[in-house]
Design a protein around this motif. Sequence first.
Motif, PDB file in Angstrom:
ATOM      1  N   GLU A  41     -50.953 -29.304 -13.036  1.00 25.80           N
ATOM      2  CA  GLU A  41     -49.615 -29.910 -13.040  1.00 25.80           C
ATOM      3  C   GLU A  41     -49.606 -31.178 -13.884  1.00 25.80           C
ATOM      4  OE1 GLU A  41     -47.889 -28.579  -8.678  1.00 25.80           O
ATOM      5  OE2 GLU A  41     -49.136 -30.377  -8.798  1.00 25.80           O
ATOM      6  N   VAL A  42     -50.631 -32.002 -13.742  1.00 27.57           N
ATOM      7  CA  VAL A  42     -50.719 -33.244 -14.516  1.00 27.57           C
ATOM      8  C   VAL A  42     -50.741 -32.927 -16.008  1.00 27.57           C
ATOM      9  CG1 VAL A  42     -52.175 -35.256 -15.025  1.00 27.57           C
ATOM     10  CG2 VAL A  42     -51.851 -34.514 -12.660  1.00 27.57           C
ATOM     11  N   MET A  43     -51.539 -31.945 -16.389  1.00 28.59           N
ATOM     12  CA  MET A  43     -51.660 -31.601 -17.807  1.00 28.59           C
ATOM     13  C   MET A  43     -50.372 -31.001 -18.366  1.00 28.59           C
ATOM     14  SD  MET A  43     -55.570 -30.205 -18.165  1.00 28.59           S
ATOM     15  CE  MET A  43     -55.556 -29.094 -16.757  1.00 28.59           C
ATOM     16  N   THR A  44     -49.721 -30.143 -17.597  1.00 31.41           N
ATOM     17  CA  THR A  44     -48.498 -29.508 -18.115  1.00 31.41           C
ATOM     18  C   THR A  44     -47.313 -30.473 -18.112  1.00 31.41           C
ATOM     19  OG1 THR A  44     -48.034 -28.511 -15.958  1.00 31.41           O
ATOM     20  CG2 THR A  44     -49.188 -27.157 -17.558  1.00 31.41           C
ATOM     21  N   GLU A  45     -47.240 -31.335 -17.120  1.00 26.06           N
ATOM     22  CA  GLU A  45     -46.124 -32.277 -17.050  1.00 26.06           C
ATOM     23  C   GLU A  45     -46.248 -33.397 -18.083  1.00 26.06           C
ATOM     24  OE1 GLU A  45     -46.114 -33.694 -13.033  1.00 26.06           O
ATOM     25  OE2 GLU A  45     -45.553 -31.736 -12.214  1.00 26.06           O
ATOM     26  N   ARG A  46     -47.472 -33.828 -18.345  1.00 29.18           N
ATOM     27  CA  ARG A  46     -47.650 -35.006 -19.202  1.00 29.18           C
ATOM     28  C   ARG A  46     -48.219 -34.686 -20.577  1.00 29.18           C
ATOM     29  NH1 ARG A  46     -50.442 -39.684 -16.529  1.00 29.18           N
ATOM     30  NH2 ARG A  46     -49.262 -40.811 -18.087  1.00 29.18           N
ATOM     31  N   GLY A  47     -48.477 -33.428 -20.865  1.00 31.56           N
ATOM     32  CA  GLY A  47     -48.952 -33.042 -22.196  1.00 31.56           C
ATOM     33  C   GLY A  47     -50.318 -33.630 -22.520  1.00 31.56           C
ATOM     34  N   LEU A  48     -50.431 -34.155 -23.734  1.00 36.45           N
ATOM     35  CA  LEU A  48     -51.720 -34.695 -24.180  1.00 36.45           C
ATOM     36  C   LEU A  48     -52.194 -35.862 -23.324  1.00 36.45           C
ATOM     37  CD1 LEU A  48     -51.338 -34.573 -28.063  1.00 36.45           C
ATOM     38  CD2 LEU A  48     -52.781 -33.146 -26.611  1.00 36.45           C
ATOM     39  N   ILE A  49     -51.268 -36.669 -22.840  1.00 37.19           N
ATOM     40  CA  ILE A  49     -51.633 -37.790 -21.962  1.00 37.19           C
ATOM     41  C   ILE A  49     -52.220 -37.246 -20.663  1.00 37.19           C
ATOM     42  CG2 ILE A  49     -50.763 -39.780 -20.666  1.00 37.19           C
ATOM     43  CD1 ILE A  49     -50.843 -40.198 -23.712  1.00 37.19           C
ATOM     44  N   GLY A  50     -51.621 -36.208 -20.115  1.00 38.03           N
ATOM     45  CA  GLY A  50     -52.139 -35.589 -18.904  1.00 38.03           C
ATOM     46  C   GLY A  50     -53.506 -34.973 -19.115  1.00 38.03           C
ATOM     47  N   LEU A  51     -53.678 -34.334 -20.253  1.00 39.38           N
ATOM     48  CA  LEU A  51     -54.973 -33.747 -20.597  1.00 39.38           C
ATOM     49  C   LEU A  51     -56.047 -34.828 -20.676  1.00 39.38           C
ATOM     50  CD1 LEU A  51     -56.125 -30.929 -21.450  1.00 39.38           C
ATOM     51  CD2 LEU A  51     -55.777 -31.684 -23.786  1.00 39.38           C
ATOM     52  N   ALA A  52     -55.710 -35.928 -21.326  1.00 36.79           N
ATOM     53  CA  ALA A  52     -56.649 -37.048 -21.435  1.00 36.79           C
ATOM     54  C   ALA A  52     -56.931 -37.661 -20.067  1.00 36.79           C
ATOM     55  CB  ALA A  52     -56.104 -38.101 -22.393  1.00 36.79           C
ATOM     56  N   THR A  53     -55.915 -37.748 -19.222  1.00 39.90           N
ATOM     57  CA  THR A  53     -56.080 -38.306 -17.876  1.00 39.90           C
ATOM     58  C   THR A  53     -57.066 -37.469 -17.064  1.00 39.90           C
ATOM     59  OG1 THR A  53     -53.832 -39.191 -17.907  1.00 39.90           O
ATOM     60  CG2 THR A  53     -54.858 -38.889 -15.736  1.00 39.90           C
TER      61      THR A  53
END
Length: 64
Positions: A41-53
Amino acid sequence: MMVGLLAIHKALRLLYPYNEELRKSWVRRRNQAFDNRTPLEVMTERGLIGLATVSRYLDFQRGH
């Protein structure tokens, strides 16, 4: 983006070398570190920022 996914894959292999089921399901499990959301959910909602997080979280768990 591919580099981030590979980093997450590698981190999960290093964190859970003997638990394939956990490695495969980790992105779909709720996590308090992400406000009880799943890493997916974090990755899909926030895109590259979520992926990095998510990637940085796993690096922290590994002690890096």
